[in-house]
Design an enzyme around this catalytic site. Structure first.
Site, PDB file in Angstrom:
ATOM      1  N   THR A  58       0.773  -1.140  -0.035  1.00 40.08           N
ATOM      2  CA  THR A  58      -0.055   0.005  -0.014  1.00 40.08           C
ATOM      3  C   THR A  58       0.822   1.294   0.129  1.00 40.08           C
ATOM      4  OG1 THR A  58      -1.670  -1.229   1.337  1.00 40.08           O
ATOM      5  CG2 THR A  58      -1.730   1.227   1.295  1.00 40.08           C
ATOM      6  N   TYR A  71       5.425 -13.024   6.215  1.00 36.78           N
ATOM      7  CA  TYR A  71       4.363 -12.752   5.477  1.00 36.78           C
ATOM      8  C   TYR A  71       3.804 -13.557   4.721  1.00 36.78           C
ATOM      9  CZ  TYR A  71       1.933  -9.108   2.482  1.00 36.78           C
ATOM     10  OH  TYR A  71       0.981  -8.384   1.707  1.00 36.78           O
ATOM     11  N   LYS A  89       1.776 -12.109   9.321  1.00 31.11           N
ATOM     12  CA  LYS A  89       1.074 -11.336   8.470  1.00 31.11           C
ATOM     13  C   LYS A  89       0.225 -12.502   7.489  1.00 31.11           C
ATOM     14  CE  LYS A  89      -0.224  -7.799   5.317  1.00 31.11           C
ATOM     15  NZ  LYS A  89       0.335  -6.497   4.512  1.00 31.11           N
ATOM     16  N   ILE A 124      -2.908  -5.740  10.015  1.00 26.40           N
ATOM     17  CA  ILE A 124      -2.336  -4.832   9.048  1.00 26.40           C
ATOM     18  C   ILE A 124      -3.650  -4.474   8.231  1.00 26.40           C
ATOM     19  CG2 ILE A 124      -0.585  -4.645   7.230  1.00 26.40           C
ATOM     20  CD1 ILE A 124       0.698  -5.024  10.103  1.00 26.40           C
TER      21      ILE A 124
END
Length: 298
Positions: A50, A138, A166, A208
């Site tokens: 992002t 992740y 994550k 997140i």
């Protein structure tokens, strides 16, 4: 409850403001981050997808970290995205995060070479040995083309600097599996915005969040209701109101542009996106405002 006490709650994965010429707009970034912290988020993640990490060079990444991390690290928890194809580039970036006062680094599997499960474990092991710094593992099959398998997660949990996961597969069964297997020293975060409620109910202790850029109060309230208070009814009321926005962010392929546009409607000029991204058309702007029920989130 499984959790690394240093990492919990809603972390806004912040946009990176750029001037029209592509340079960083540090002042706009700081204004936005002040707003997020004052609105109740529990942490900040910078230079995630992002935050357009793919569009900055290694030296630019380090310069942004040097400027931004010290600005917020005494006020909130800071995780920095450091994904790169080469492990030694990841290490280089992590050492800058460490020096600047960050609290953890988020590392996706190399997004192009599609390592085997064994190579994946060794890559994380190598990075941890060279940095001795907390790592957010992740899992995002959509971004890197591989899924971290259950037995692989169990191996990663045994590495000394695995601090957070994550989980961004979008599969709530996978989230539950990771929560069940994680040791007490590891926090599990939701990484798919539109299963946040379900992830908290399954035991994920953090999120997140893309939406937290523009609706930090709602995102923090959802976490408080579902995870902390175990009040599913109150949580569902919040969730149903913000779910249209969460769904758009997981399906509309222009997330940074969308968030920067919505922030501009709130009085935050977060500037432009770097190429190859282009700005939203007027039609797209109207779509995201309508589809996300943007006037009903905060």
């Amino acid at each position: 409850m499984t959790m690394n006490k240093e990492f919990k709650g809603v972390y806004a994965v912040a946009v990176t403001p750029f001037h029209k010429d592509g340079s960083f707009d540090f002042e706009a970034a700081k204004r936005h981050l002040d707003y997020l912290i004052e609105s109740g988020v529990h942490g900040i993640c910078i230079l995630g997808a992002t935050g357009e990490y793919q569009s900055v060079t290694l030296e630019e990444h380090k310069a942004y970290v040097r400027e931004i991390v010290p600005y917020i690290c005494d006020r909130t928890s800071v995780i920095v995205g450091v994904t790169r194809e080469r492990a030694d580039d990841v290490i280089d970036l992590i050492l800058q995060v460490k020096e600047s006062g960050g609290h953890a680094a988020m590392v996706l599997a190399p997004p192009y070479c599609h390592p085997t499960q064994e190579e994946l474990v060794e890559n994380y092991r190598y990075i941890m040995e060279k940095t001795e710094f907390p790592i957010m593992i992740y899992n995002n099959p959509g971004s890197c083309g591989i899924t971290i398998e259950r037995d692989t997660f169990r191996e990663l949990f045994r590495l000394p600097y695995t601090a957070v996961v994550k989980e961004s597969s979008g599969d709530i069964h996978k989230v539950t599996e990771v929560v069940d297997d994680a040791p007490e020293s590891v926090s599990v975060f939701c990484g798919a915005d539109n299963i946040a409620f379900e992830s908290f109910a399954a035991g994920a202790c953090g999120w997140i969040s893309m939406l937290a850029n523009v609706a930090p109060k709602d995102c923090a309230a959802l976490y408080h209701a579902v995870y902390e208070e175990k009040n599913l009814e109150a949580g569902k009321e919040i969730y149903r109101r913000i779910l249209p926005a969460l769904d758009v962010l997981e399906t509309f392929p222009r997330v940074p542009q969308t968030l920067k546009y919505l922030l501009s409607r709130k009085g935050f000029d977060c500037g432009y996106c770097r190429r190859p991204r282009v700005e939203l058309t007027e039609e797209q702007k109207a779509y995201v405002v309508d589809a996300m029920h943007a006037d009903n989130i905060e």
